[in-house]
Design a protein around this motif. Structure first.
Motif: not given
Length: 177
Positions: A18-43
């Motif tokens: 529903k959010m996607e439909q509403s966003a497209h209805n007003v001309g928005m585009v979608g992004l898929f983002i992956t955020i990982s902490p820096p390597c110092r956080f990984h055991a």
């Protein structure tokens, strides 16, 4: 993911569609983002500094707050969903689905990269992919219904870390047309 019953998964995907439909209805585009902490956080990293998963999640929250303030200061409208999930070493990372106006995509991408640049100069901590219409259900279903972590372990991880699996944000998060 944890406790994501079939009903809850369908509810979240339904809201996203529903959010996607509403966003497209007003001309928005979608992004898929992956955020990982820096390597110092990984055991599993040779640069691991002893940080806990809670500290890694606090890093992600602080990063997101800083980037969000910058995006808001630029008067950019965006909306979407953040999904937290553990790496195999227990360190959290986020998948974020964002909708914004096409003119704002480059600003959002550069804001995210610049906000992470000091701690992750080689961009390994961030990926940004432009979504095609209809991709949202595929991405959401993939990350909500499958994980490499056994459910009891995932349940323990989320409970111990006090991490919310799904968080909606932005101008369309509270209402769907």
């Amino acid at each position: 993911m944890l406790g994501f019953t079939r009903h809850r998964t369908h509810t979240v995907i339904g809201k996203l569609l529903k959010m996607e439909q509403s966003a497209h209805n007003v001309g928005m585009v979608g992004l898929f983002i992956t955020i990982s902490p820096p390597c110092r956080f990984h055991a599993v990293s040779p640069w691991f500094d002893g940080s806990t998963p809670q500290q890694a999640h606090a890093f992600l929250r602080a990063f997101w707050q800083k980037a969000s303030r910058t995006v808001s200061a630029a008067r950019i409208q965006w909306t979407g969903m953040k999904l937290a999930e553990p790496h195999r070493d227990g360190t959290p990372h986020w998948h974020v689905i964002v909708w914004t106006f096409p003119a704002s995509v480059d600003t959002i991408r550069s804001t995210l990269r610049n906000t992470l640049r000091d701690v992750c100069p080689d961009d390994r901590c961030l990926t940004v992919t432009e979504l095609q219409r209809g991709d949202v259900a595929m991405y959401a279903a993939k990350y909500l219904s499958s994980t490499n972590t056994p459910l009891p372990l995932l349940a323990s991880w989320l409970t111990a870390m006090k991490i919310s699996v799904v968080t909606f944000f932005g101008i369309l998060a509270g209402r769907v047309a």
